[in-house]
Design a protein around this motif. Structure first.
Motif, short mmCIF file in Angstrom:
data_model
loop_
_atom_site.label_atom_id
_atom_site.label_comp_id
_atom_site.label_asym_id
_atom_site.label_seq_id
_atom_site.Cartn_x
_atom_site.Cartn_y
_atom_site.Cartn_z
N ARG C 151 0.78 -1.22 -0.12
CA ARG C 151 0.07 0.08 0.12
C ARG C 151 0.88 1.10 0.00
NH1 ARG C 151 -3.23 -3.17 3.52
NH2 ARG C 151 -2.04 -2.21 5.51
N TYR C 152 1.96 1.12 0.64
CA TYR C 152 3.03 2.43 0.84
C TYR C 152 3.40 2.60 -0.67
CZ TYR C 152 7.39 4.69 2.24
OH TYR C 152 8.16 5.51 2.34
N TRP C 209 -1.20 6.75 4.62
CA TRP C 209 -0.11 5.85 4.41
C TRP C 209 0.94 5.73 5.36
CZ3 TRP C 209 4.56 8.31 4.23
CH2 TRP C 209 4.65 9.53 3.73
N ASP C 212 -0.29 3.80 8.46
CA ASP C 212 -0.34 2.64 8.29
C ASP C 212 1.05 1.87 8.02
OD1 ASP C 212 -1.36 0.17 7.04
OD2 ASP C 212 -1.50 0.89 4.80
N SER C 213 1.94 2.41 7.56
CA SER C 213 3.37 1.89 7.31
C SER C 213 4.29 2.05 8.20
CB SER C 213 3.87 2.55 5.95
OG SER C 213 3.97 3.76 5.94
N ASP C 503 -7.82 5.54 6.28
CA ASP C 503 -7.49 4.06 5.40
C ASP C 503 -8.55 3.22 5.50
OD1 ASP C 503 -7.35 3.52 8.03
OD2 ASP C 503 -5.53 2.28 7.93
N TYR C 506 -10.00 2.82 1.88
CA TYR C 506 -9.48 2.11 0.92
C TYR C 506 -9.15 0.59 1.29
CZ TYR C 506 -4.88 3.55 2.51
OH TYR C 506 -4.01 3.92 3.30
N ARG C 507 -8.84 0.34 2.66
CA ARG C 507 -8.54 -1.00 3.20
C ARG C 507 -9.78 -1.81 3.25
NH1 ARG C 507 -4.28 -0.64 8.01
NH2 ARG C 507 -4.30 -2.65 7.69
N TYR C 511 -11.37 -1.51 -1.00
CA TYR C 511 -10.99 -2.96 -1.42
C TYR C 511 -12.14 -4.01 -1.91
CZ TYR C 511 -8.47 -7.30 -1.31
OH TYR C 511 -7.89 -8.46 -1.66
#
Lengths: 510, 146, 581
Positions: C151-152, C209, C212-213, C503, C506-507, C511
Motif C-alpha cells: 500500500r505504501y 499511508w 499505516d506503514s 484508510d 481503501y482498506r 478494496y
C-alpha cells in the motif's frame, strides 16, 4: 540514411512493386509451405518470406518518404478505377513496417515454441496458416479498396481461428476460445461488409479514395451514416475496443504461445489502422456526427477500457490473461488518442500503437520462453524465475516497466505524447484517467515483478532454466528497442507524425 | 599490583579503578532485572504519595505562573492573549478536551485488533534473545495471495 | 578542492555508498561505510559554494541541474545528513545488508532531491526515495508489513506519477523546469504538483499511508523512515508554494486532527506517526503564511523535528527491540530496566513539547508569532490547541505509558550501547539548539544563522520573559490537567484495538468495492446474456432444444453476451450520429 542506402541498392523491379510484394510473397509462399515435407524446411521458408516482406516494407517506407506527395498508388494489373488499388502513404507504411517486422522476429523465435506446442506433422500446415494470416494483415494495411480490405480481413481472420484452435493440444479450452473468436470475428466482418454495402449504395464505388471524394456531396444522407456506424462497430470489434473485447482474453490465453505473441503485436493494431483510415481519410472531421462520435462514444469507451480492464488485469491470476486485459486497456489509450481527433492526438495514438507492439511482443515472447521450460503461466508459477532465468526475466521486466510507462522507456514517451495532446485539447481531466490507469499498471506489473524477483520458487522441484538463444535474441532486440525508443524517440515519433498527417490529409508535419 | 605502585600514583590509580568499578556496577542490571541507574535517575518516582506530591507541586506552580502574569507584561500580536492566565487557561481546556474526547472517540473508532486481517507480530529485527519471540513461522513468509 | 569533489552532491555519495554496502558481506566494512558516508557528506556540504549549479547535464533537451545549494535547502540537507549518521549508529547492532544499504540510499535520495536544481531531477530522486524506503517496511518480515509496504509503495508511486504529470504540464506550457515558486493553483500543472507534494506531506485525507506503514516497519526502519519523506515534502512546499493561502488552513487542520487519534491509539509507534502529522502541520501552516519569519520557522522546525522525532522513534524502537511490543497496554514501568532510554525519551518528549531550553521552543515560537502577526485568530488558536495536544500524546503519553504508569512486570536489558549512543547524540543536539546563546553564535543562534532569512532571524528573540511565561503556563496547566484527570479516573484507559482512520476507505470499503466490481463485472456480462438467452429460449424453445446441446450453453452465453454488447454499441453510434447530424 539506411533507408537511402537500401533505396539506391534495391533493384528496379523491387522498387516498382514493393508495396504489392509485401503481401504477395507470403501469399504465394503459404501453399508451398503446406506442401513442404520437412517441418524445418517449412520454418526456414516462412523465415525467408517474412524477411522478404520486412525488406519490402522498409523499401516501401523509404519510397513513401522520398515521394513528393507521400503516396504510392499501385493499380494491380493496371486496371484503373475498376480494379484493385494498393495505396500506401505514411500511415500504411508505418503499420506495414510494424506488422512485417514483428512477424519476422516472431518467426525467428517461433521454432522451439512450435516444436513444443504443435504436433510435428502439422507444423508445415501451422506455418502455412501463419503466413496466410500475415499476408492477410499486410493486405488489410496495404489495400486502397474497401471490399478488398474485407477480403484480406477474412483471410487473416480465418487463418487466425485455425492458429488459435491449434492450442487445443495443450489446453482444450482453446477450442471454445477459437469458436467464440470465430463468431465474433464473423460478426465483425459482417458488420463491416454491411457498412461497405451501404456506402457502395450511396456512392457507387468501392475505391477508398473515390469514396472519400464522393462523400462530401452526400452530407446528411442516412445510409451514409448507417454505413459509418456499422463500419465503426465492426472494426472496433476487431480492434478489441471495450466492451467488444471479450473474445480477446480467451483467444490470447489458450492459443500456442507463438500465436499469442504475434497476434498481440499485430492483429488489433491492423484493425485499429483500418479504423483510423475510415474515420479520418474516407470520412473526415467535417461531418458533425463524427465529431460527436469521437466525444461521446470513442473517448468514453477508451477511458472505460483503460480503467476497467486495468482493474481486471490486477485481479487475474494467469499471466497471459493479465497481459491480455492489459492489451485491451492499451487499446483504450490508442482509442483515446484517436478520439482527440487532431494531428497530435492521432499521432499519440499511433506512437502508442508502435510502442505497444514492441512491449507486448517482448512480454509475450518472454512468456513463451517460460512456457518452453516450465509449463505454467499463473503468477505463482513465475515466483523465483528471476534467479533461474535472469536474462529472460530482465527482458520481461524491461518490457513490463515500459508497459507501466516508466521514464526512459518507450511506453513513457507515448504516454507523454498522449498527455500533451490531451492537455492541448483541453481534456486535462482525461490525463488523470491516464495517470490512474498507469497506476493500476504499476500494481499488476509490480505484482508480477515482485513474484519474479523477490519470492521463493513455488515449486522448487520443477526444472526451470533460461529460454534458448533463438528466443533470447529477438526478445532482447525488442527489450532494447523499448529502452532505445524511450531515450531517442525521434524515429517512431517521426513515423507517427507523418502517419497522422497522412491520415488527416495534412501536409507532412515536420 | 596496586599495592606495589608508588603512593604518589597510587591514589589516582585507585581512583580511576574505583570509578571504573562504579561505572561497571552502575551499568549492570541486577538479577531482578532492575538497572542500578534507575534508582539514581528515577528513584524519586517511587516515593510514597508521589501522586499527591506532584499534584500539589503542579497546582502551586500553576498558580505562581498565573500570578506572574500580573507582574510581567507580555506583548502579544493578538491582544486578547494578553489577558491574565490566557495561555494557562487555553492549555488546560485544550488538554482536558482532547483527553475527554478519547472516551466517545474510542467507542466510535476502536475495532478488534485483527479488523484488517492478521495484525501480525513484532518485526523480525527485535532482540534475538527475547523469550517467546515467534520464529519464522507462517507470519514470516511473504505469501503473494490477494 | 578538486572539481569532482565540489560537484559531488552528498546525496549521491550516500546513494553510491548505500548501493555498494548492499554487496559487502563484511559487517564492519559495511557499517563503516554507512557511518563515514554521512560524515563526508556533511564535510562536502559545509565547504560547498551556495547559489551555484555545480553539476548540470543536458538530456533530451532538458537542462538538468543536479546539485544546487542555497539558504533554503541547506538546512534540510544538513538535517538529513545528521539523521543519516544517527540512523547508521542506531543500526550498528544489526547485520542486514539490505537494510543498511537501503537506509543509506534512501537518505541519499532525499538529500539529492533536496539539492535538485530543477523539477525533473527532483522527480527522479523523489521516486527513488519511494522505492528505497519500501524495503525498510518489508524488512519487518511480517505479513501485515508486507501488505502495508505494498500500500505504501502504491501511494508513493502515485505521488511520483502525479508529480511527473504536473511537471510535464508545466514544461509543456512554460518550457521551463526551473524551481520557481507557483503563484496560484489555478493552472492544472500547479494543482497536480500541489497534490503530489500533499500526498508525501501526508495532508489530511491523504495522510494514512504514514500511520499505516511506519508502525509496521522494522525497529530500525521506523527510525529511518521518520526523518525523510515528510520533511522532503515540506521542503518541496517551501520551495514551490511559499505563501500559498490554502496551506495555512490545511496545515492548521493537520495539526489538530491527529491529536484526537493519538489519544485513543494504543500502539505507541503509531502515536508517533500521528505526531509526525501534527508537527508537519505546523510547518505547512507556516509555509502558507509565507513571511520571512514564518518560512524561517518552518525550516527551523523541520530541522528540530527531524532530531526530536527521530529521538522519540529511537526510544520506542529500543523498547520494541527489548520487549517485542510497543502497545501501551502491554508496557509500563520500564524505567526500572531501561533508565537511560527513559532519560533520552524524556528529552525528546520535552523537546517536542516546546519546553524552554529545548529545541522546539526556539523553532515553534517563530511559527506561532508569524501566524499571530497575520491576525488569523482561529488558525492561531488551532495551533495553540495543537500545542497542548502535542504535550498530551508525545510529551506525556509516550514516556508515561512506556516507562512509568502501571508496571507491566517486564524486566529486560537496557538498550544496546549503539542505540544509547545514537539517542544520546540526538538528545545533545535537541538541547544544544534549544539553549540561549550563552556564547555568541552558539545555542539557538547557531541554528538561526543558517535559516533562509538570517537577517530576520537575527532580529527575532525567542527568550523573552513573555514567551517563556506564556509557554510555561500552557505546559504547566496542561500537565496539571493530566494529573487531575488521572486522579479523577477520567483518563481513558489504554485498550488494544485498531483505530479506524481514513484508510478504512481503501482498506475496507475501496478494496471491497473493487472486489465487488470485479465479481459483478465477471457476472454481469454472462448474466445479461443469460437473461437474453432465457428470453430467446422461451421464444425459440424448440429450436434451442434441437440445435443446442447442453454443453454448448456456456459458449452460447458468451457469444450471446458479446453480440448483445455489439448491438448496444451499434445502437449508441447510430443514435449519436443521427442526433447530431
Amino acid at each position: 540514411m539506411i533507408l537511402e542506402l537500401l533505396l539506391t541498392s534495391a533493384p528496379d523491379w523491387a522498387i516498382r512493386h514493393a508495396a504489392v510484394l509485401i503481401v504477395v510473397v507470403p501469399l504465394v509462399m503459404a501453399p508451398i509451405l503446406a506442401l513442404s515435407p520437412s517441418a524445418r524446411l517449412a520454418w526456414f521458408l516462412a523465415l525467408l518470406a517474412t524477411a522478404a516482406s520486412s525488406y519490402f516494407a522498409i523499401l516501401t517506407l523509404g519510397i513513401v518518404q522520398s515521394t513528393p506527395g507521400g503516396i504510392i498508388e499501385y493499380w494491380i494489373g493496371n486496371w484503373y478505377l475498376i480494379g484493385i488499388e494498393f495505396r500506401v502513404d505514411a500511415l500504411n507504411a508505418m503499420i506495414l513496417l510494424i506488422v512485417s517486422g514483428m512477424a519476422f522476429l516472431a518467426t525467428v523465435f517461433a521454432w522451439p515454441t512450435i516444436l513444443a506446442d504443435v504436433e510435428k506433422q502439422k507444423i508445415s500446415l501451422f506455418l502455412c496458416a501463419f503466413l496466410l494470416c500475415f499476408a492477410g494483415l499486410c493486405g488489410v494495411a496495404a489495400t486502397g479498396d474497401a471490399f478488398n480490405l474485407f477480403v484480406f480481413l477474412e483471410i487473416s481472420s480465418l487463418s487466425t481461428y485455425v492458429l488459435v484452435a491449434m492450442g487445443a493440444r495443450n489446453d482444450r479450452r482453446a477450442l471454445p476460445a477459437a469458436f467464440d473468436y470465430l463468431i465474433m470475428g464473423t460478426i465483425a466482418a459482417s458488420f463491416y461488409i454491411i457498412g461497405v454495402g451501404f456506402l457502395y449504395a450511396a456512392t457507387g464505388t468501392l475505391n477508398m479514395a473515390e469514396m472519400a471524394a464522393q462523400l462530401p456531396a452526400l452530407a446528411g444522407n442516412r445510409s451514409v451514416q448507417v454505413g459509418f456506424a456499422f463500419i465503426v462497430v465492426g472494426l472496433g470489434l476487431k480492434a478489441a475496443m471495450w466492451p467488444l473485447h471479450q473474445w480477446l482474453p480467451n483467444a490470447y490465453s489458450y492459443s500456442p504461445s507463438f500465436v499469442t505473441m504475434f497476434l498481440a503485436a499485430t492483429a488489433t493494431k491492423v484493425a485499429l489502422y483500418a479504423l483510423i483510415r475510415w474515420l479520418f481519410t474516407i470520412f473526415n472531421l467535417d461531418y458533425s456526427f463524427e465529431q460527436a462520435i469521437f466525444t461521446w462514444v470513442l473517448a468514453p469507451l477508451g477511458i472505460a477500457a483503460m480503467v476497467i480492464c486495468s482493474f481486471q488485469a490486477v485481479f487475474q491470476t494467469d499471466v497471459r490473461r493479465m497481459l491480455a486485459y492489459s492489451s485491451v486497456a492499451q487499446v483504450g489509450y490508442m482509442i483515446l488518442g484517436i478520439s482527440i481527433a487532431n494531428a497530435a492526438g492521432v499521432s499519440a495514438g499511433l506512437l502508442h500503437l508502435f510502442n505497444h507492439s514492441l512491449m507486448k511482443g517482448a512480454l509475450f515472447m518472454a512468456l513463451a520462453g517460460v512456457c518452453l521450460t516450465y509449463k505454467g503461466t499463473t503468477v505463482r508459477d513465475f515466483a523465483g524465475l528471476g534467479r533461474s532465468a535472469p536474462f529472460t526475466m530482465s527482458a520481461f521486466a524491461i518490457a513490463g516497466l515500459s508497459l507501466i510507462g516508466v521514464p526512459l522507456t518507450a511506453g513513457f514517451m507515448s504516454k507523454l505524447q498522449l498527455g500533451y495532446a490531451l492537455f492541448d485539447h483541453g481534456w486535462w481531466w482525461a490525463v488523470l484517467f491516464v495517470v490512474f490507469s498507469s497506476f493500476l499498471a504499476v500494481l499488476y506489473v509490480g505484482r508480477l515483478l515482485q513474484a519474479i524477483f523477490f519470492e521463493a520458487p513455488a515449486n522448487p522441484g520443477k526444472p526451470r532454466k533460461e529460454a534458448p538463444l533463438i528466443v533470447l535474441v529477438p526478445l532482447w532486440i525488442l527489450a532494447l528497442a523499448n529502452i532505445y525508443f524511450g531515450i531517442d524517440a525521434s524515429f517512431p515519433v517521426g513515423l507517427a507524425n507523418d502517419g497522422a498527417a497522412a491520415a488527416l490529409g495534412l501536409e507532412a508535419l515536420q | 599490583m596496586t599495592d606495589e605502585t608508588p603512593p604518589g600514583r597510587d591514589t589516582s590509580g585507585r581512583f580511576v579503578k574505583r570509578a571504573a568499578e562504579t561505572v561497571n556496577a552502575m551499568s549492570r542490571t541486577n538479577d531482578e532485572g532492575i538497572h542500578p541507574m534507575s534508582k539514581v535517575l528515577f528513584g524519586w518516582t517511587e516515593a510514597k504519595n508521589i501522586g499527591a506530591i506532584l499534584f500539589w507541586t503542579l497546582a502551586i506552580l500553576s498558580i505562581i505562573l498565573v500570578l506572574a502574569d500580573l507582574v510581567i507584561d507580555r506583548h502579544e500580536y493578538l491582544h486578547f492573549a494578553e489577558s491574565i492566565g490566557f495561555f494557562g487557561l487555553w492549555g488546560f481546556i485544550s488538554f482536558s478536551f482532547v483527553v475527554l474526547m478519547g472516551w466517545p472517540l474510542g467507542r466510535l473508532l476502536r475495532r478488534d485488533e485483527n479488523y484488517y486481517g492478521d495484525a501480525g507480530g513484532p518485526p523480525d529485527d527485535i532482540d534475538p534473545d527475547l523469550e517467546g519471540k515467534p520464529l519464522h513461522g507462517p507470519n514470516g513468509t511473504h505469501g503473494g495471495h490477494h | 578542492m578538486p572539481t569532482f569533489l565540489t560537484d559531488l552532491n552528498p546525496g549521491w555519495l550516500l546513494i553510491i555508498a548505500g548501493v555498494a554496502a548492499m554487496f559487502i558481506k563484511q559487517r564492519t566494512v559495511r557499517q563503516a561505510m554507512t557511518i563515514i558516508a554521512p560524515i563526508l557528506g556533511i564535510l562536502l556540504l559545509a565547504t560547498t559554494q551556495h547559489g551555484v549549479d555545480h553539476l548540470t547535464y543536458n538530456a533530451l533537451g532538458l537542462e538538468l541541474s543536479f546539485y544546487r545549494v542555497d539558504s533554503l535547502n541547506f538546512l534540510f540537507g544538513l538535517a538529513f545528513l545528521i539523521a543519516a549518521l544517527l540512523n547508521a549508529i542506531y543500526a550498528l547492532h544489526t547485520d542486514n545488508r539490505m537494510q543498511d544499504g537501503m537506509a543509506t540510499a534512501y537518505a541519499g535520495a532525499a538529500i539529492a532531491a533536496t539539492f535538485a536544481g530543477d523539477l525533473m531531477t527532483l522527480f527522479i530522486f523523489w521516486e527513488i526515495t519511494a522505492i528505497t524506503s519500501v524495503f525498510l517496511i518489508l524488512r519487518a518480515g511480517t505479513r501485515a508489513s508486507y501488505f502495508a509496504s505494498l500500500r505504501y509503495l502504491g501511494v508513493q508511486i502515485l505521488s511520483g506519477v502525479l508529480l511527473l504529470d504536473g511537471i510535464a504540464y508545466v514544461w509543456h506550457h512554460t518550457g521551463s523546469l526551473s524551481l520557481t515558486a507557483f503563484t496560484s493553483l489555478n493552472e492544472p500543472g500547479a494543482l497536480i504538483i500541489f497534490i503530489a507534494f500533499g500526498i508525501k506531506a501526508a495532508f489530511p485525507f491523504l495522510h494514512n499511508w504514514l500511520q499505516d506503514s511506519y508502525p509496521k516497519a522494522s525497529v530500525v526502519g521506523a527510525v529511518v523512515l521518520s526523518a525523510f519523506t515528510t520533511k522532503l515534502a515540506v521542503y518541496a512546499f517551501a520551495r514551490m508554494f511559499p505563501g500559498q493561502d490554502e496551506l495555512i488552513w490545511i496545515g492548521a487542520i493537520m495539526t489538530v486532527f491527529p491529536v484526537f487519534f493519538a489519544v485513543i491509539e494504543n500502539d505507541l509507534r503509531r502515536v508517533l506517526a500521528y505526531s509526525t502529522n501534527n508537527q508537519v502541520g505546523f510547518m505547512i501552516c507556516a509555509i502558507g503564511v509565507g513571511t520571512p519569519l514564518a518560512l524561517n520557522g518552518a525550516v527551523a522546525h523541520a530541522f528540530a523535528d527531524i532530531l526530536f522525532k527521530g529521538l522519540l522513534f529511537m526510544s520506542m524502537g529500543a523498547v520494541l527491540y527489548r520487549t517485542g511490543t510497543t502497545k501501551a497496554n502491554e508496557l509500563g514501568g520500564l524505567y526500572r530496566s531501561m533508565p537511560w532510554t527513559t532519560l533520552f525519551c524524556l528529552v525528546g518528549a520535552i523537546s517536542i513539547s516546546a519546553m524552554p531550553l529545548f529545541s522546539a521552543f526556539v523553532t515553534k515560537s517563530m511559527i506561532l508569532s508569524a501566524v499571530a502577526s497575520t491576525g488569523m485568530v482561529v488558525v492561531w488558536l488551532m495551533l495553540m490547541f495543537a500545542s497542548a495536544g502535542v504535550l498530551e500524546h508525545s510529551g506525556i503519553k509516550i514516556p508515561y505509558f512506556a516507562f512509568f504508569g502501571h508496571d507491566s512486570g517486564k524486566r529486560v536489558k537496557e538498550a544496546p550501547f549503539n542505540m544509547l549512543l545514537a539517542m544520546g547524540m540526538a538528545s545533545f543536539l535537541c538541547i544544544a539548539i534549544g539553549l540561549p546563546a550563552f556564547l555568541p553564535s552558539f545555542g539557538y543562534e547557531w541554528l538561526y544563522s543558517l535559516l533562509p532569512y538570517p537577517v530576520e532571524a537575527a532580529s527575532y528573540q525567542p527568550f523573552t520573559l513573555g514567551h517563556i511565561l506564556a509557554q510555561l503556563q500552557l505546559l504547566a496547566l496542561a500537565v496539571f490537567a493530566f494529573i487531575l484527570l488521572q486522579r479523577l479516573g477520567l483518563y481513558p484507559p489504554e485498550k488494544p484495538g485498531v483505530i479506524l482512520d481514513t484508510d478504512w476507505l481503501y482498506r475496507k470499503v475501496g478494496y471491497g468495492a473493487v472486489r465487488w466490481m470485479d465479481t459483478i463485472w465477471s457476472k454481469v456480462g454472462p448474466a445479461i446474456a443469460a437473461i437474453a438467452g432465457r428470453l430467446s429460449s422461451r421464444a425459440y424453445d424448440n429450436m434451442v432444444a434441437t440445435f443446442s446441446p447442453r454443453g454448448m450453453l456456456s459458449r452460447n452465453l458468451f457469444s450471446g453476451g458479446m453480440t448483445l454488447w455489439t448491438a448496444v454499441i451499434l445502437a449508441l453510434v447510430l443514435l449519436v450520429s443521427f442526433l447530431t447530424s
